[in-house]
Design a protein around this motif. Structure first.
Motif, PDB file in Angstrom:
ATOM      1  N   LEU A  64      37.573  29.298  40.184  1.00 11.74           N
ATOM      2  CA  LEU A  64      37.334  30.190  41.314  1.00 11.74           C
ATOM      3  C   LEU A  64      38.547  30.196  42.233  1.00 11.74           C
ATOM      4  N   LEU A  67      41.041  32.733  41.174  1.00 12.00           N
ATOM      5  CA  LEU A  67      40.595  34.079  41.555  1.00 12.00           C
ATOM      6  C   LEU A  67      40.930  34.340  43.011  1.00 12.00           C
ATOM      7  N   LYS A  68      40.685  33.332  43.866  1.00 10.82           N
ATOM      8  CA  LYS A  68      40.950  33.519  45.295  1.00 10.82           C
ATOM      9  C   LYS A  68      42.439  33.651  45.560  1.00 10.82           C
ATOM     10  N   LEU A  71      43.440  37.046  44.615  1.00 10.40           N
ATOM     11  CA  LEU A  71      42.974  38.007  45.622  1.00 10.40           C
ATOM     12  C   LEU A  71      43.916  38.003  46.831  1.00 10.40           C
TER      13      LEU A  71
ATOM     14  N   LEU B  14      33.173  41.532  44.693  1.00 14.86           N
ATOM     15  CA  LEU B  14      34.091  40.767  45.531  1.00 14.86           C
ATOM     16  C   LEU B  14      33.343  39.700  46.307  1.00 14.86           C
ATOM     17  N   ALA B  17      32.130  36.942  44.046  1.00 14.15           N
ATOM     18  CA  ALA B  17      33.230  36.107  43.559  1.00 14.15           C
ATOM     19  C   ALA B  17      33.709  35.161  44.640  1.00 14.15           C
ATOM     20  N   ILE B  18      33.832  35.634  45.874  1.00 11.26           N
ATOM     21  CA  ILE B  18      34.395  34.808  46.934  1.00 11.26           C
ATOM     22  C   ILE B  18      33.377  33.808  47.454  1.00 11.26           C
ATOM     23  N   GLY B  20      30.497  32.127  46.154  1.00 12.83           N
ATOM     24  CA  GLY B  20      30.304  30.900  45.385  1.00 12.83           C
ATOM     25  C   GLY B  20      29.012  30.160  45.694  1.00 12.83           C
TER      26      GLY B  20
ATOM     27  N   LEU C  65      42.742  33.378  52.765  1.00 12.41           N
ATOM     28  CA  LEU C  65      42.230  34.705  52.390  1.00 12.41           C
ATOM     29  C   LEU C  65      41.932  35.527  53.640  1.00 12.41           C
TER      30      LEU C  65
END
Lengths: 114, 168, 98
Positions: A64, A67-68, A71, B14, B17-18, B20, C65
């Protein structure tokens, strides 16, 4: 064996990213006018970010976290040109004059171009 | 409508996925934020074909790969110029570009700015004003324009040219 | 060894931030400053990502992020303020806007 190769590749990418960042920073100080400094800023915002993020992705493996990281890279690559264009456009509207070489046309609105 | 559905699916993926964490209470919060964002976006009337990831199909990843290569090349070029600042010859390029859809022009402008050495200063309906750091950077614009035309599916010219290069 | 490389890269990114800060202080135009602040923000994202890996607290990546997005909004806002002197105005006739 494979792990060692991935590690070394990741180190090289990280250090290359850091080097491009510093070169971009130096360019930010050395270039003569605002418009050429934008290119130096582009240096730190594209390859520097790409190298460092991919270096970290190699460390993270398939997870994960990767993926982050990807992104983050996607957001950076989508937003950095928009921000740079916005600054350039604002400077153009404000009539900041660029330093140009002799054979180049002057900077005017597209509709008023020579 | 189709673009709206694509946007909702993209946002949902999205979020999943972020986040979790998949407990009902948290999922409910995700649903709430999804509805809120979709409502705001519909109200702003900014939904377009750019929310449809399939619009360029397989051509998009290939375009990205090419763009990545171009970014690396132009980065090294500009990095070299940083150490020889007397060699830069900044210039303005007025480029008259025509693409099938506005999205093509946006991709053109964005990729142009993304490669150091060229920055889009103005993007109008009929053309673009580009600031280039030197002549070599300005020369790369023609190739970029061709690639975006190819991305839009107007020509297979680039593919043919690539095959030609591989043969040589 | 890994940590050494990560720390070296972090220091390099810090150096870049320092150089950007010098440009932000020197100016001369307001656009140079905005450009430098933009570079500074991008580098912050990378620093947070690097610190995530140095400390091993992988939850920190969410902060990077979010910072990537907030930084963009901040720059867009500052530019709108500079250009229109008004945060609430819209200029639909200007197609060159970001």
């Amino acid at each position: 064996m494979l792990e060692a190769i991935i590690n070394i590749l990741s180190w090289l990418l990280l250090l290359a990213g850091g080097a491009f960042g510093i070169i971009g920073g130096i360019g930010l100080l050395r270039f003569p006018d605002f418009y050429s400094r934008m290119h130096a800023a582009g240096l730190t915002e594209t390859l520097c970010a790409i190298c460092i993020i991919f270096g970290l992705v190699l460390q993270a493996g398939i997870s994960l976290l990767t993926l982050k990281l990807l992104l983050i890279l996607l957001f950076l690559l989508f937003t950095a040109p928009t921000a740079t264009h916005a600054v350039a456009r604002a400077a153009m509207i404000d009539e900041v004059e660029p330093v140009l070489s002799e054979d180049s046309p002057r900077l005017v609105d597209y509709e008023d171009r020579p | 409508m189709r673009d709206t559905i694509f946007l909702i699916v993209l946002l949902a993926l999205l979020w999943l996925a972020i986040s979790g964490i998949y407990k009902p209470a948290i999922l409910l919060l995700g649903l709430a934020s999804l509805v809120l964002v979709t409502w705001v976006v519909i109200r702003m009337k900014i939904i377009g074909e750019e929310h449809n990831p399939t619009v360029f199909a397989w051509r998009l990843p290939r375009f990205w790969l090419w763009a990545l290569r171009e970014i690396v090349i132009s980065n090294i070029h500009v990095a070299r110029l940083v150490f020889r600042p007397e060699q830069i010859s900044p210039r303005i390029v007025y480029q008259n570009v025509h693409f099938q859809r506005p999205l093509g022009k946006v991709i053109y402008g964005n990729t142009c700015t993304l490669t150091p050495g060229t920055v889009t200063v103005q993007l109008t309906k009929s053309g673009t004003v580009i600031h280039a750091l030197d002549a070599k950077s300005a020369d790369s614009l023609a190739e970029l324009e061709r690639r975006v035309h190819w991305l839009e599916g107007e020509t297979d010219e680039v593919a043919a040219k690539d095959a030609g290069e591989e043969r040589r | 060894m890994m940590t050494t490389v990560l720390v070296l890269t972090t220091l390099a990114v810090f150096a870049t931030m320092g150089l950007a800060l010098v440009r932000a202080l020197k100016g001369p135009s307001i656009y140079d400053r905005i450009l430098a602040v933009n570079v500074f923000g991008t580098k912050t994202v990378l620093i947070v990502a690097l610190i995530t890996f140095i400390t091993g607290h992988f939850d920190l990546i969410d902060i990077a992020l979010v910072y990537a997005l907030i930084n963009f909004i901040a720059i867009a806002t500052v530019l709108k303020l500079v250009k229109t002197r008004n945060l609430a105005s819209a200029t639909p006739d200007d197609t060159g806007d970001a």
